[in-house]
Design a protein around this motif. Structure first.
Motif, PDB file in Angstrom:
ATOM      1  N   GLN A 142      11.917  25.225  -1.511  1.00  0.00           N
ATOM      2  CA  GLN A 142      11.442  24.291  -2.537  1.00  0.00           C
ATOM      3  C   GLN A 142       9.920  24.156  -2.557  1.00  0.00           C
ATOM      4  O   GLN A 142       9.303  24.099  -3.623  1.00  0.00           O
ATOM      5  CB  GLN A 142      12.086  22.916  -2.334  1.00  0.00           C
ATOM      6  CG  GLN A 142      13.534  22.847  -2.780  1.00  0.00           C
ATOM      7  CD  GLN A 142      14.070  21.448  -2.758  1.00  0.00           C
ATOM      8  OE1 GLN A 142      14.107  20.740  -3.770  1.00  0.00           O
ATOM      9  NE2 GLN A 142      14.495  21.009  -1.588  1.00  0.00           N
ATOM     10  N   THR A 143       9.296  24.100  -1.384  1.00  0.00           N
ATOM     11  CA  THR A 143       7.843  23.908  -1.332  1.00  0.00           C
ATOM     12  C   THR A 143       7.115  25.058  -2.009  1.00  0.00           C
ATOM     13  O   THR A 143       6.195  24.845  -2.812  1.00  0.00           O
ATOM     14  CB  THR A 143       7.376  23.784   0.130  1.00  0.00           C
ATOM     15  OG1 THR A 143       8.048  22.678   0.746  1.00  0.00           O
ATOM     16  CG2 THR A 143       5.881  23.551   0.189  1.00  0.00           C
ATOM     17  N   GLU A 147       7.475  24.831  -5.739  1.00  0.00           N
ATOM     18  CA  GLU A 147       6.607  23.805  -6.335  1.00  0.00           C
ATOM     19  C   GLU A 147       5.192  24.348  -6.555  1.00  0.00           C
ATOM     20  O   GLU A 147       4.546  24.037  -7.555  1.00  0.00           O
ATOM     21  CB  GLU A 147       6.561  22.566  -5.432  1.00  0.00           C
ATOM     22  CG  GLU A 147       7.883  21.820  -5.310  1.00  0.00           C
ATOM     23  CD  GLU A 147       8.342  21.208  -6.620  1.00  0.00           C
ATOM     24  OE1 GLU A 147       7.474  20.923  -7.469  1.00  0.00           O
ATOM     25  OE2 GLU A 147       9.554  21.035  -6.809  1.00  0.00           O
ATOM     26  N   ASN A 159      12.269  23.197 -13.939  1.00  0.00           N
ATOM     27  CA  ASN A 159      12.289  23.619 -12.541  1.00  0.00           C
ATOM     28  C   ASN A 159      13.623  24.308 -12.293  1.00  0.00           C
ATOM     29  O   ASN A 159      14.636  23.663 -12.025  1.00  0.00           O
ATOM     30  CB  ASN A 159      12.104  22.410 -11.615  1.00  0.00           C
ATOM     31  CG  ASN A 159      11.933  22.825 -10.160  1.00  0.00           C
ATOM     32  OD1 ASN A 159      12.505  23.818  -9.714  1.00  0.00           O
ATOM     33  ND2 ASN A 159      11.148  22.064  -9.416  1.00  0.00           N
ATOM     34  N   ARG A 178      15.313  23.636  -8.920  1.00  0.00           N
ATOM     35  CA  ARG A 178      15.904  22.300  -8.829  1.00  0.00           C
ATOM     36  C   ARG A 178      17.220  22.246  -9.585  1.00  0.00           C
ATOM     37  O   ARG A 178      18.213  21.681  -9.101  1.00  0.00           O
ATOM     38  CB  ARG A 178      14.920  21.276  -9.409  1.00  0.00           C
ATOM     39  CG  ARG A 178      15.421  19.826  -9.369  1.00  0.00           C
ATOM     40  CD  ARG A 178      14.458  18.927 -10.104  1.00  0.00           C
ATOM     41  NE  ARG A 178      14.326  19.359 -11.496  1.00  0.00           N
ATOM     42  CZ  ARG A 178      13.270  19.095 -12.253  1.00  0.00           C
ATOM     43  NH1 ARG A 178      12.247  18.433 -11.776  1.00  0.00           N
ATOM     44  NH2 ARG A 178      13.227  19.530 -13.509  1.00  0.00           N
TER      45      ARG A 178
END
Length: 613
Positions: free
Chosen positions: A314-315, A318, A331, A334
């Motif tokens: 996830q990081t 982002e 996203n 997500r």
């Protein structure tokens, strides 16, 4: 003496005249000096102004010389036009760039607006020729078949083409644009040309990289149906990691190779480049999710492992979002995580429901071996530590106890928020419910058998195996950390109960046969007949037990446990037989006791132990 005085007087007179002349000269010089100072003060501003005028005059002369030089160069515009229309030739890029620079200089000093427009059209044509060369080089670096090996190899830009592209891009960035040359007639057209070339770059690179990733993504999905679930989920995570690596590499390349580098245009170009990659990610994850949904009980750990792998990325995702023009709007990771998470949440109550359903419709005679759901549950519990973080997160999101569908709770309601609940504790609660559900189903199945003795063996075999595998001898070293004290107590209690049921259904009749009836008169014929009948009945029942244990095995998977059960049975049966035999012999129940006492206590012990070899 008079002569000397006369000479002295004459000398004094001359001296006075000389002094007087000196004073007059000093006065004249002083006055002259003052006038010079005044003159200097008056002339200095004029001198300074004159110097500046000389400098300006020199600059004007040089400018006129340059103008004359440029003007004279316009006589060769026809030659420049032929060069520009021909386009940049191999090895002549510098000559072509020089020609464009001369045309731009001509526009800057042209007196005729009509001539400037004609020259501007020629400059715009030259810019288009250069962008065509740029697009051609990009297409060469983004063509051909991607790597088809089993191991993923990131598509790279050929170094030889990079060496040709970089100087070309550097010159394209110097072309006049509305932001840098607002009065240049060709600036708007050049900007439109560069934008189109930049969109073409993004489209070619995006689709090229998609082709490089697509085959490997399809392979990941195909292998998911045959590969171990946890490993298949990790393999998908590695594939997404490769996709992110390609996206990061392409952003670096994009900043190096595109002609328009302003923040907004660069972000928009990156959006175009990423579109095929993100579409591929969404399609591949959708295919994987469809496989999981088709058989959730089979692919539970594929879902959990996929969720765990994607959560770890996830990081980086982002960071990728912040570089896009539409940052924050969509996203894809997500959204994919939400879909996988929903499947994971379903898996927990459905697993418990499957365990409950396993106890239904199992009546009649059946094998006393391990039930399928016992083995499945052991495998399930020993795989949880491999995806422990994902399981804890999903269970916390589901809510403590909400996996008990049909027990007064509904999924998604009740429970504390994720921030207030410890995932480890929630997992322990879930494992407790899994264990109790398995034990309840095993007990139900054992009671539905027509012959209770076989049902008790079934229960003992399964409970013992289940307890040994998830508590005493777990396949996964991390397993004991998930078993709370209540769970361990439930397992121990269930094993004691199963043993007691096994002893009762298989050996209680033997011991009851040897019980004495105090109402019978010792020494009487009825008493002797009763004793003889008891011995006969005991050995007949022992033969039935022997035959039963010949047909089925007790604790076949646990040699140590089987031996221990045999010792417990010996301690249960043999002492009773010894006491009964000794007592009846003392009372002389028969002169031919060998007809009724077919086996000694030692032989009975040996025979009982043979049941468990």
């Amino acid at each position: 003496m008079d002569d000397d005085s006369a000479e002295i007087e004459l000398l004094e007179q001359n001296l006075n005249k000389t002094r007087l002349i000196s004073q007059r000269m000093t006065s004249i010089l002083t006055s002259f000096d003052s006038r010079l100072v005044k003159l200097e003060k008056s002339i200095l501003p004029l001198y300074t102004s004159t110097q500046k005028l000389k400098l300006r005059a020199g600059n004007i002369d040089r400018a006129l010389l340059k103008i004359d030089e440029v003007a004279s160069s316009q006589e060769g515009v026809a030659v420049e036009e032929a060069l520009i229309l021909r386009g940049p030739q191999p090895g002549q890029l510098d000559e072509y760039k020089d020609g464009l620079e001369r045309l731009n200089a001509a526009i800057a000093f042209k007196a005729s607006a009509e001539d400037s427009r004609d020259t501007a059209r020629l400059v715009e044509t030259g810019a288009k020729k250069l962008t065509q060369l740029y697009t051609k080089l990009v297409a060469e670096g983004s063509s051909g078949s991607p790597s088809l090996g089993l191991e993923f190899t990131p598509p790279t830009f050929p170094p030889s083409l990079l060496a040709s592209l970089r100087p070309l891009v550097a010159f394209l960035r110097t072309l006049p644009l509305p932001s840098t040359h607002p009065s240049h007639p060709a600036a708007p057209g050049i900007l439109a040309t560069l934008k189109e070339a930049q969109r073409g770059y993004a489209d070619m690179r995006g689709n090229w990289n998609r082709r490089g990733l697509e085959m490997h993504g399809k392979r990941v999905v195909d292998r998911a149906e045959t590969l171990d679930g946890v490993e298949a989920g990790r393999e998908f995570g590695r594939w997404v990691d490769h996709l992110l690596g390609v996206a990061e590499m392409e952003y670096t390349l994009l900043a190096d190779l595109v002609p328009l580098t302003s923040g907004v245009v660069l972000a928009s170009t990156y959006d175009t480049l990423l579109a095929p990659l993100l579409s591929l990610f969404t399609d591949t994850l959708s295919s994987l999710t469809s496989i999981i949904k088709r058989s959730l009980h089979k692919y539970t750990f594929l879902a959990l492992s996929t969720y765990s792998s994607l959560s770890a990325l996830q990081t980086r995702w982002e960071v990728l979002l912040t570089r896009r023009a539409s940052a924050g709007a969509t996203n894809e990771l997500r959204d994919g995580l939400s879909a996988i998470r929903a499947v994971c949440l379903r898996s927990f109550p459905e697993f418990l429901a499957d365990l409950k359903m396993a106890a239904m419709g199992k009546g009649g005679e059946m094998s006393t071996g391990l039930a399928d759901f016992t083995v499945t549950t052991v495998e399930y519990m020993n795989r949880i530590p491999e995806v422990q973080e994902a399981v804890g997160s999903a269970l916390v999101g589901l809510g403590d106890g909400n996996w008990k569908m049909g027990d007064g709770k509904q999924v998604g309601k009740g429970g504390k928020s994720g921030g207030d609940v410890n995932g480890q504790i929630v997992m322990e609660h879930y494992i407790y419910d899994v264990v109790t559900t398995v034990l309840a189903s095993l007990t139900t199945v054992s009671r539905t058998q027509r012959r209770g003795a076989f049902g008790s063996i079934f229960l003992l075999n399964n409970v013992s195996y289940f307890r040994d595998q998830v508590d005493r001898q777990p396949w996964n070293p991390c397993r004991p950390s998930l078993l709370s004290k209540p769970t361990q107590d439930v397992l121990s209690s269930a094993l004691r109960t199963a043993k007691a049921a096994y002893f009762d259904s298989n050996f209680s009749a033997l011991m009851q046969t040897l019980s004495e009836d105090s109402r019978e008169k010792v020494g009487g014929s009825a008493w002797k007949a009763g004793v003889k009948e008891k011995f006969t009945r005991f050995y007949d029942l022992l033969e039935e037990v022997k035959e039963r244990h010949r047909l089925v095995r007790v604790l076949e998977e646990d040699g140590e446990g089987r031996e221990k059960v045999g010792e417990e049975v010996v301690k249960l049966v043999v002492p009773v037989l010894q006491r009964f035999t000794q007592k009846q012999r003392e009372k002389e129940f028969s002169k031919s006791e060998w007809l009724y006492i077919k086996l000694s206590a030692e032989e009975v012990e040996t025979q009982i132990k043979s049941f468990y070899k």
